[in-house]
Design an enzyme around this catalytic site. Structure first.
Site, PDB file in Angstrom:
ATOM      1  N   ASP A 199     -15.148   8.518  26.942  1.00  0.00           N
ATOM      2  CA  ASP A 199     -16.028   8.527  25.777  1.00  0.00           C
ATOM      3  C   ASP A 199     -15.948   7.201  25.035  1.00  0.00           C
ATOM      4  OD1 ASP A 199     -17.671   9.175  23.695  1.00  0.00           O
ATOM      5  OD2 ASP A 199     -16.209  10.454  22.671  1.00  0.00           O
ATOM      6  N   LYS A 206     -17.067   3.605  19.441  1.00  0.00           N
ATOM      7  CA  LYS A 206     -15.747   3.739  18.852  1.00  0.00           C
ATOM      8  C   LYS A 206     -15.089   2.371  18.702  1.00  0.00           C
ATOM      9  CE  LYS A 206     -14.762   8.263  20.974  1.00  0.00           C
ATOM     10  NZ  LYS A 206     -14.473   9.070  19.764  1.00  0.00           N
ATOM     11  N   ASP A 217     -10.845  13.058  26.973  1.00  0.00           N
ATOM     12  CA  ASP A 217     -11.926  13.830  26.365  1.00  0.00           C
ATOM     13  C   ASP A 217     -12.467  14.909  27.294  1.00  0.00           C
ATOM     14  OD1 ASP A 217     -13.113  14.226  23.935  1.00  0.00           O
ATOM     15  OD2 ASP A 217     -14.819  12.917  24.320  1.00  0.00           O
ATOM     16  N   ASP A 276     -21.619   9.694  19.261  1.00  0.00           N
ATOM     17  CA  ASP A 276     -20.209   9.990  19.456  1.00  0.00           C
ATOM     18  C   ASP A 276     -19.892  11.455  19.166  1.00  0.00           C
ATOM     19  OD1 ASP A 276     -17.604   9.390  20.152  1.00  0.00           O
ATOM     20  OD2 ASP A 276     -17.034   8.796  18.117  1.00  0.00           O
ATOM     21  N   GLU A 278     -20.939  13.796  21.109  1.00  0.00           N
ATOM     22  CA  GLU A 278     -21.583  14.149  22.388  1.00  0.00           C
ATOM     23  C   GLU A 278     -21.036  15.437  22.994  1.00  0.00           C
ATOM     24  OE1 GLU A 278     -17.793  13.258  23.699  1.00  0.00           O
ATOM     25  OE2 GLU A 278     -18.967  12.130  22.223  1.00  0.00           O
ATOM     26  N   ARG A 280     -20.481  18.417  21.759  1.00  0.00           N
ATOM     27  CA  ARG A 280     -21.280  19.607  21.439  1.00  0.00           C
ATOM     28  C   ARG A 280     -22.627  19.568  22.139  1.00  0.00           C
ATOM     29  NH1 ARG A 280     -21.018  17.823  15.243  1.00  0.00           N
ATOM     30  NH2 ARG A 280     -19.055  17.052  16.139  1.00  0.00           N
TER      31      ARG A 280
END
Length: 427
Positions: A199, A206, A217, A276, A278, A280
């Protein structure tokens, strides 16, 4: 220390040699562990002792003596095991075989989570999961992998959009464990896991520090796959389906963008307010797939929000549910297997906490961390994609799934926490 070090549970301390608040003593290359009889958290103390044993440079331990219970051995094993020695434990007693099998599953899930982004990408996590479960269940499982443009054809647009920027195409893995072999057998439970193998944050990129551990992740995918594995090992007789939502959240000219609107299979439209957030987005597809089975129990697990870590300190799994009876069962199961869990708020009105002028909902709010109540708001977003107004649905935001630094209870890396809780629920 010798290659294998014996671990004894002592009933009393001796006058000399004790270390770390009377937790550990070394006598003739044997390790003795003692916990105060009036300790408020005896299993936590034993796990801390396991960390101290690891710190001594011990490579392999075996439990010796009649004092050890299964729970006590497991607590020490969790503290002792670390990268390179995730199965370096010999148990004793009546539950020796059961503990050894459980440790092997935890080790598989932890090792999977610890793998580098170069080793673990959407297709490979699907392949590794299929191979592992096939070894345990043989012809009792069938699998389907939907990848790349096929996701668009079948309407799984959340997974597709999150993963489309990567050279490694996104995929949805479906594992059908059906021990009866009857194609018409009802599905008793579905497990859904977030499988973001790396991620970057996408265009909501990030920081370097925030991105460093983002190989973890996909921890939710490892946890639910591990839960199914433990249930199979213990003789699971119910039909259970597993859905892993796998993607790399990367940046390219083909990446999804802030302001994009995605339409899900159930007709819900979602505006991207934060690339970010992502997890959900992909889990929504997995929950819709689970809902199509008619299963009365749907459990998802995800390293979903920093807000859950802030709320629990990373010591607990954060639990969300609209069905309090299901939540109570999860809390009881977690207590039974000594895995810390804490229920955080969720109501139907949390669905409206991420508003959009251009869609039914946004995936977050365009402010740092999604604003106050971020973990509950994320769960509220997910609740739009489960059947029966959330009856029988449990959402595990697994804040304790990974540690970027060692602490008094855990080594660096994945923990596997909540695997046995979820296995207990589907059993």
């Amino acid at each position: 220390m010798t290659t294998t070090t014996s671990i004894f549970l002592s009933n009393e301390t001796h006058s000399t040699g004790w270390q770390s608040n009377n937790l550990v003593q070394i006598i003739d290359e044997q390790v003795h562990i003692y916990v105060e009889p009036d300790s408020l958290y005896p299993l936590r103390d034993l796990q801390r002792a396991g960390r101290k044993v690891d710190g001594l440079g011990v490579k392999h331990i075996n439990f010796v003596g009649d004092n050890w219970s299964a729970e006590q051995q497991w607590a020490v094993a969790l503290g002792f095991t670390s990268v390179g020695k995730l199965t370096s434990v010999d148990f004793c007693g009546d539950q020796q075989a059961e503990l050894t099998k459980k440790l092997a599953v935890y080790a598989w899930a932890r090792d999977l989570t610890n793998q580098t982004p170069a080793e673990l990408y959407p297709a490979s996590i699907a392949e590794k999961t299929i191979n592992y479960l096939s070894e345990l269940a043989g012809d009792k499982i069938t699998t389907v992998v939907t990848s790349g443009e096929a996701l668009v054809e079948q309407g799984w647009l959340g997974i597709y959009n999150v993963g489309k920027a990567s050279i490694n195409p996104p995929c949805l893995l479906e594992v059908d464990y059906n021990p009866s072999g009857d194609a018409n057998a009802p599905v008793a439970a579905c497990l859904v896991g977030k499988g973001i193998t790396f991620d970057s944050g996408g265009y909501s990129i990030k920081s370097n520090a925030g991105m460093f551990d983002m190989k973890c992740d996909m921890g939710g995918a490892a946890v639910v796959a591990g839960a199914l594995a433990i249930a199979i090992e213990s003789g699971l007789e119910k039909r259970v389906k597993l859905f892993l939502c796998c993607a790399e959240n990367m940046i390219s000219g083909h990446a999804y963008k802030l302001g994009d609107v995605i339409r899900y299979k159930n007709g819900v439209t979602m505006e991207v307010a934060n690339t970010d957030a992502e997890g959900r987005i992909v889990l929504a597809d997995g929950l819709l797939a689970a809902g199509e089975t008619g299963a009365p129990l749907i459990i998802d697990a995800a390293t979903l929000t920093g807000a859950a870590v802030s709320a629990t300190g990373g010591d607990y799994t954060a639990l969300f549910a609209l069905d309090q009876q299901a939540a109570d069962q999860a809390i009881a199961a977690a207590k039974q297997v000594n895995e810390p869990i804490w229920q955080l708020p969720l109501e139907q009105w949390h669905q409206s906490k991420c508003p959009s002028a251009f869609a039914d909902t946004a995936n977050s709010r365009p402010i740092p961390g999604g604003g106050p109540g971020g973990a509950s708001n994320a769960a509220g977003f997910l609740s739009r994609f489960v059947p029966n107004q959330g009856k029988g649905w449990l959402h595990f935001d697994i804040a304790a799934a990974y540690n970027g630094k060692a602490n008094e209870c855990w080594a660096v890396g994945a923990t596997g926490i909540s695997i046995e809780t979820i296995a207990t629920l589907i059993r």
